[in-house]
Design an enzyme around this catalytic site. Structure first.
Site, mmCIF file in Angstrom:
data_model
loop_
_atom_site.group_PDB
_atom_site.id
_atom_site.type_symbol
_atom_site.label_atom_id
_atom_site.label_comp_id
_atom_site.label_asym_id
_atom_site.label_seq_id
_atom_site.Cartn_x
_atom_site.Cartn_y
_atom_site.Cartn_z
ATOM 1 N N CYS A 264 0.962 -1.368 0.182
ATOM 2 C CA CYS A 264 0.111 0.106 -0.202
ATOM 3 C C CYS A 264 0.882 1.005 0.094
ATOM 4 C CB CYS A 264 -1.037 0.035 1.231
ATOM 5 S SG CYS A 264 -2.037 -1.586 1.062
ATOM 6 N N HIS A 354 -3.611 -5.107 0.367
ATOM 7 C CA HIS A 354 -3.407 -5.853 1.536
ATOM 8 C C HIS A 354 -3.431 -7.237 1.374
ATOM 9 C CE1 HIS A 354 -4.009 -2.383 4.277
ATOM 10 N NE2 HIS A 354 -4.527 -1.964 3.265
ATOM 11 N N GLU A 356 -2.508 -9.233 3.884
ATOM 12 C CA GLU A 356 -2.891 -9.850 5.374
ATOM 13 C C GLU A 356 -4.240 -10.029 5.114
ATOM 14 O OE1 GLU A 356 -4.172 -6.241 5.472
ATOM 15 O OE2 GLU A 356 -2.398 -6.769 4.772
#
Length: 380
Positions: A264, A354, A356
């Site tokens: 990001c 992202h 995760e």
């Protein structure tokens, strides 16, 4: 922001955009006034992770899904210690949450943390307006903050813009801390916190990495004081054109050829470090359903996004940079926005989303394994 936590359910509210359009509804969460950049998120679920993502600092989030709050709020899913959004806009909030992990309603959580919101708004019309006109400044007003709309519009237009905003240090940790490896420790990573989400170091810890989370203001000397096998640059809010210090630190990491991974905001920092520019997207990518192609494998992933800026790098060629050859590794299939970069002559890469993905999907989890592979290669 001025707030009150009483009488929200009965209080009328109005949302005023900087171009003069307004939407009326009812207060949701705290009563008062708040300002920020109006953006929309397309996720059907995961609102708790969205609210607590530091990348949403100074943004008023419009949920495109009509029903929000159905599963309440629990104590396991927050991505940080507080809600970071400046305001929250929903169409039809749940009257009664229902989930075995729920501890309180979303309305109660917003109220307790002083987040001014509005419900009963035609979020489809608002989203279409933002798609056509672009993300813009907005204010939400309820209770005693309600005034003539001309006065409210003037207040909105006095609020700071997101372009030129330097916000990472406002959301990052002030003190370094360590997330220990789960199981046998294999590597040490220095993670620069530009607005890191809690699940990110956890995903690395699952892979045997001891993560030293450092403040956004950490120097290159402080990064290497932990003797890292790799360096990670996190997500975060604000305009990447203001992030001169993180760029300076990343360039130092690239000079030492330490394995590097950014997500990001970290992707934008890598772009700047390699000499590429950045620019503000019209309305950004936010949600958990964005299609991205990994150009190195041809695989298409459904990914979680939250960014309003992007890297300006050529899609059709390999670029020569101060640190060797670089190429665009990932691209958004909706609009061809750069979603990842990689160096071809040293171990460094980044993505604009992202991996995760605490709220799902998990298509991009392999990127943490790719980071491990870089560190294994460097050690060998």
């Amino acid at each position: 922001m001025t707030i009150s936590t009483r009488g929200a359910a009965q209080a009328p509210a109005v949302l005023v955009l900087e171009d003069g359009r307004s939407f009326r509804g009812r207060a949701y969460g705290a009563v008062g006034e708040t300002f920020g950049e109006a953006v929309f998120s397309t996720g059907m679920t995961g609102y708790q992770e969205t609210l607590t993502d530091p990348s949403y600092h100074r943004q008023v989030v419009v949920m495109t899904a009509p029903h929000v709050g159905n599963t309440g709020v629990n104590d396991e899913d927050p991505e940080s210690k507080r809600i970071w959004v400046s305001g929250y806009v929903v169409r039809d909030p749940a009257r009664v949450p229902s989930n075995w992990r729920s501890r309180r309603s979303l309305d109660e959580e917003l109220t307790s943390q002083g987040i001014v919101g509005i419900s009963g708004v035609d979020t489809r019309a608002l989203t279409r307006h933002l798609r056509e006109r672009g993300a813009m400044r907005v204010g939400i007003f309820s209770g005693n903050a309600l005034q003539d709309e001309g006065i409210l519009l003037a207040k909105v237009r006095q609020a700071p813009e997101m372009a030129g905003a330097d916000l990472a240090a406002e959301v990052a940790t002030k003190e370094a801390y360590v997330v220990p490896a789960i199981g046998t420790k294999k590597f040490t990573v220095a993670a620069i916190d530009l607005g890191i989400k809690g699940m990110t170091p956890h995903r690395m810890a699952e892979r045997g990495i001891e993560v030293h989370v450092l403040p956004a203001t950490a120097t290159l000397e402080e990064v290497y004081a932990v003797e890292p096998d790799g360096v990670f640059f996190s997500n975060g809010p604000g305009d990447p054109s203001t992030a001169d210090h993180p760029v300076s630190v990343m360039r130092g990491v690239l000079e030492r050829k330490t394995p590097l991974f950014g997500i990001c905001f970290g992707n934008q920092i890598l772009g700047r470090s390699l000499g590429f520019g950045t620019y503000k997207l019209k309305y950004g990518h936010r949600g958990i359903n964005q299609p991205v192609q990994d150009r190195t494998t041809g695989k298409v992933e459904v990914t979680a996004h939250n960014h309003g800026f992007a890297v300006d790098a050529p899609l059709d060629k390999v670029s020569d940079t101060e640190f060797g050859r670089a190429e665009v590794s990932h691209v958004c299939l909706n609009d061809q926005v750069v979603e990842g970069l990689q160096l071809l002559d040293q171990p460094a890469f980044s993505v604009q989303y992202h991996p995760e993905a605490a709220a799902g999907p998990h298509d991009a989890a392999y990127l943490f394994d790719r980071f491990v592979t870089l560190m294994e290669g460097q050690r060998a």
